[in-house]
Write a protein that holds these residues in place. Structure first.
Motif: not given
Length: 254
Positions: A189-202, A204-211
């Motif tokens: 879950x992407x929120x204003x708190x954890x944006x940096x977590x999803x900035x690691x290369x690939x 966001x795409x990986x987790x989207x592909x697992x959802x």
């Protein structure tokens, strides 16, 4: 009037992220909301201001969970804000971030995580029971980490697993009062708190592909699930974990 009009709620960790979204949604449904925060008074006040701007009612309550006297501090502020009214809805959302993996976890990190993520919700519920109206709602945020193996978050998953066991047992214990006890388990879950977590290369795409639903979650997705359980529509659901992950890690996507 909203479907929660005349009811009161407290949401822990409601200054930002998923907690803020839950507070906003419950207030939009008509509840008077106590916005708990641990550190950022300005962020909590922003949550309150957004609720009031939309025509709702809210007040901020500070307590640093995981420290001595945390529950007493929380309930001193909560009872002051309720001004003699009972509590209808308790949402345990506040949580310490994952630590680990096991090779790098420390006793100090482990103790802090369990103090915030397990001990605090348990004793918040204990303290809330005399205030909680018969027919009330207790909702605790857990995680999909309890149903999939995430080696980097072992201690975090252990704590969330404890909360799910607590949910099951308290649902049985409190059912005669008409109080429902449930958990909601978010995924990625992407929120204003954890944006940096999803900035690691690939990542966001990986987790989207697992959802299964092919996108990351939003805070509002989780808040809507909580609002359902808090409403009269959730009156016959108790002792359950509602997965609000969009189908994260259900299996290989074809």
């Amino acid at each position: 009037m909203g479907r929660l009009a005349g009811r009161t709620a407290v949401v822990t960790g409601a200054s930002r992220g998923i907690g803020r979204a839950i507070a906003l949604r419950l207030a939009a449904d008509g509840a008077d909301v106590a916005v708990h925060y641990g550190g950022s008074e300005s962020a909590a006040n922003e949550t309150v201001a957004r609720i009031e701007k939309a025509g709702g009612h809210a007040f901020a309550v500070r307590a640093e969970l995981g420290t001595a006297g945390d529950v007493d501090t929380l309930f001193t502020g909560l009872e002051r804000g309720l001004a003699g009214r009972p509590l209808d809805i308790l949402v345990n959302n506040a949580a310490a971030l994952p630590a680990g993996p096991i090779e790098t976890d420390t006793p100090e990190q482990f103790d802090h995580l369990f103090a915030v993520n397990v001990k605090a919700p348990f004793f918040i519920i204990q303290r809330a029971l005399p205030l909680l109206r018969d027919g009330g709602r207790i909702i605790t945020l857990t995680s999909v980490a309890t149903r999939v193996a995430l080696p980097g978050q072992t201690s975090f998953a252990m704590g969330k697993g404890a909360l799910e066991t607590m949910t099951l047992t308290l649902a049985s214990a409190l059912g005669t009062r008409g109080i429902t006890v449930n958990a909601v388990a978010p995924g990625a879950t992407k929120t204003d708190v954890n944006v940096p977590v999803f900035e690691a290369p690939g990542i966001e795409e990986f987790l989207t592909g697992q959802t299964a639903l092919n996108r990351l979650g939003r805070a509002e997705d989780v808040a809507d699930a909580v609002a359902f359980l808090a409403s009269d529509d959730g009156r016959w659901i108790t002792g359950q974990v509602l997965d609000a992950s969009g189908g994260l890690h259900l299996g290989v996507r074809s």
